[in-house]
Design an enzyme around this catalytic site. Structure first.
Site, PDB file in Angstrom:
ATOM      1  N   LYS A 157     -15.743 -53.493 -20.316  1.00 26.01           N
ATOM      2  CA  LYS A 157     -15.473 -52.334 -21.154  1.00 26.01           C
ATOM      3  C   LYS A 157     -15.502 -51.578 -20.153  1.00 26.01           C
ATOM      4  O   LYS A 157     -15.829 -51.117 -19.324  1.00 26.01           O
ATOM      5  CB  LYS A 157     -16.207 -52.291 -22.366  1.00 26.01           C
ATOM      6  CG  LYS A 157     -16.285 -53.452 -23.150  1.00 26.01           C
ATOM      7  CD  LYS A 157     -17.497 -53.126 -24.394  1.00 26.01           C
ATOM      8  CE  LYS A 157     -17.824 -53.931 -25.348  1.00 26.01           C
ATOM      9  NZ  LYS A 157     -16.554 -54.227 -25.782  1.00 26.01           N
ATOM     10  N   ARG A 215     -17.224 -64.565 -30.869  1.00 29.24           N
ATOM     11  CA  ARG A 215     -16.941 -65.754 -31.528  1.00 29.24           C
ATOM     12  C   ARG A 215     -16.956 -66.360 -31.109  1.00 29.24           C
ATOM     13  O   ARG A 215     -17.112 -68.027 -31.242  1.00 29.24           O
ATOM     14  CB  ARG A 215     -14.785 -65.449 -31.354  1.00 29.24           C
ATOM     15  CG  ARG A 215     -13.952 -65.846 -30.270  1.00 29.24           C
ATOM     16  CD  ARG A 215     -12.491 -64.954 -29.964  1.00 29.24           C
ATOM     17  NE  ARG A 215     -12.902 -63.621 -30.419  1.00 29.24           N
ATOM     18  CZ  ARG A 215     -11.638 -62.950 -30.443  1.00 29.24           C
ATOM     19  NH1 ARG A 215     -10.791 -63.479 -30.137  1.00 29.24           N
ATOM     20  NH2 ARG A 215     -11.995 -61.707 -30.910  1.00 29.24           N
TER      21      ARG A 215
END
Length: 482
Positions: A261, A336
């Site tokens: 990120k 996820r």
């Protein structure tokens, strides 16, 4: 020290008191102005005529506060207006250094909502400051609701729910070096011991034995081991034959892994990436504190996601707990993977319903902002409607996204059963479509709390930082099933 809530039949004649007045009130009753001199009563009447919604009177020995309820389009919106009035009132009470505030409700419906907004506004996370001023207890320490409009049981229940929200906020606000996966599991154990639910923590060896490939893959780059926490609240009075399972994403810190990120505006707040797990333990804590007669299980897979050591890489293919294979296209789509293992594991409980909570996608945040929660799932319309109604009552509102069959094309893989990243469009939905593959055998709803779980700027009673989002919503929904 958390704000304490109490109930009393009446309030002392000299006490800091807030009166909740019905919408349209233009003059004070004897009950609300018995000790006010005539000029002060006239002043309050003038303020009411000018449609002022919050009035403060300093009686020197004590204060009177008047909050005028508002008539909104729905009862739920009127309740939310009172929560926000509670936030505004807290600012005045703080200035006046009030230690105990009595709440007298003349609307017969508003005391709990005003108290909720005030108590949530009173939350403080002092963190790790060492100066004496920051360590001092807040002035307001006790909130006493009086009169026939509420009961002692309602006040006690509200205190239990608020304790669950406070717990979730504390966990989200803690930095990763104070709350790694092991410490997170220890905090959940402590919560269980305090509130009265069973907690079992699976360590790395047991996670490996279960072949939880998603959780293990995300953990590969971390110097800290993962945990998988199983919480079970099963009172003897439980009314449900099959348990309801809550699953929470527990990424205690997310760098994005090798798909790193950006630092500014990306990585600096990623201690909040376990807010889904915090919501699960906060909800269980509230249920147990209030002895709600439901059998509920919480599952929280936890790790940090780092680019070190043997970190999993874009292009890897991993085998999940369910046996499905996943091609990793982006290591920042890691939440996820944890959730998928936990959702597949949930099947062993033969659940009535499974709800999962996660700060999962920027797509959900961009779609509806911090004003709501994105949801989607396979549960029937009656369940989804009940969840939405609970969302309106708590003002943790839900926006349902579709899970149409066509979205399965977004996660097709050339190498594996599915990949972990959809297209640029409908990112929140493709994430939900990924999770759906692991929910066979039971009804399920997914909640993407990416936007409201952690706020960079104060927002009324939700405050700044961790908000405890989804605790009140989930508690309200589950309580309605009793």
């Amino acid at each position: 020290m958390p704000l304490q809530l109490a109930y009393a039949a009446d309030f002392p004649s000299i006490a800091d008191t807030v009166f909740i007045l019905p919408a349209g009130t233009r003059e004070l009753s004897v009950e609300t102005a018995a000790d006010l001199p005539a000029p002060v009563r006239q002043y309050v009447a003038e303020q009411l005529a000018a449609d002022v919604k919050l009035i403060r009177i300093n009686q020197y020995s004590h204060h009177h506060y008047y909050v005028v309820a508002e008539e909104k389009k729905t009862a739920a919106l009127s309740a939310e207006a009172l929560r926000k009035s509670g936030h505004q009132l807290h600012a005045l009470v703080k200035q006046d250094k009030v230690k105990e505030l009595f709440v007298q409700d003349l609307t017969e419906t508003g005391a709990l909502y005003l108290a909720e907004g005030l108590a949530l506004s009173a939350y403080q996370f002092t963190g790790y400051k060492t100066d004496e001023k920051s360590k001092q207890a807040p002035h307001l320490q006790r909130l006493t609701l009086v009169g026939a409009s509420v009961t002692a049981e309602q006040v006690q229940e509200l205190e239990g729910v608020l304790a669950g929200v406070y717990l979730a906020r504390d966990l989200v606000n803690a930095p990763q070096n104070k709350l790694n996966a092991t410490q997170f599991a220890e905090q959940m154990e402590a919560a269980g011991a305090d509130a009265g639910f069973h907690v079992e923590v699976l360590d790395l060896v047991r996670i490996e034995a279960l072949r939880m490939g998603g959780l293990l893959a995300v953990n590969q780059g971390s110097p800290e081991p993962p945990t998988f926490t199983i919480m079970e609240y099963k009172p003897a009075t439980a009314t449900n034959q099959q348990p309801i399972v809550l699953v929470g994403k527990g990424v205690v810190y997310d760098t994005g892994g090798l798909s790193l990120k950006p630092t500014a505006g990306g990585m600096d707040t990623m201690k909040c990436d376990m807010a889904g797990g915090a919501a699960v333990v906060g909800t269980l804590y509230a249920l147990a504190k209030n002895q709600v007669p439901l059998h509920v299980i919480g599952l929280v897979p936890a790790t940090d996601n780092r680019p070190g050591g043997m970190a999993f890489a874009p292009g890897d293919v991993i085998t999940m707990y369910s046996g499905l294979t996943v091609e990793v296209l982006n290591t920042d789509a890691e939440g996820r993977l944890l959730l998928a293992d936990a959702l597949a594991f949930a099947k062993k409980y033969n659940p009535e319903l499974v709800l999962d909570f996660a700060t999962l996608t920027g797509s959900a945040a961009r779609a509806i902002g911090k004003e709501g929660i994105v949801c989607m799932g396979t549960a029937d319309e009656e369940t989804l409607s009940a969840l939405k109604q609970a969302g309106h009552r708590t003002h943790e509102r839900l926006v349902e996204f579709p899970l149409w069959d066509e979205y399965a094309d977004h996660i097709k893989s050339d190498l594996a059963d599915i990949n972990n990243l959809g297209k640029a469009e409908a990112g929140a939905i493709s994430a939900g479509k990924f999770l759906e593959r692991f929910t066979e055998g039971y009804p399920w709803v997914h909640f993407d709390i990416a936007a409201p779980a952690f706020l960079a700027a104060p927002d009324s009673y939700r405050g700044k930082g961790g908000t405890g989002t989804a605790v009140r919503l989930t508690y309200e929904f589950l309580k309605s099933k009793v």
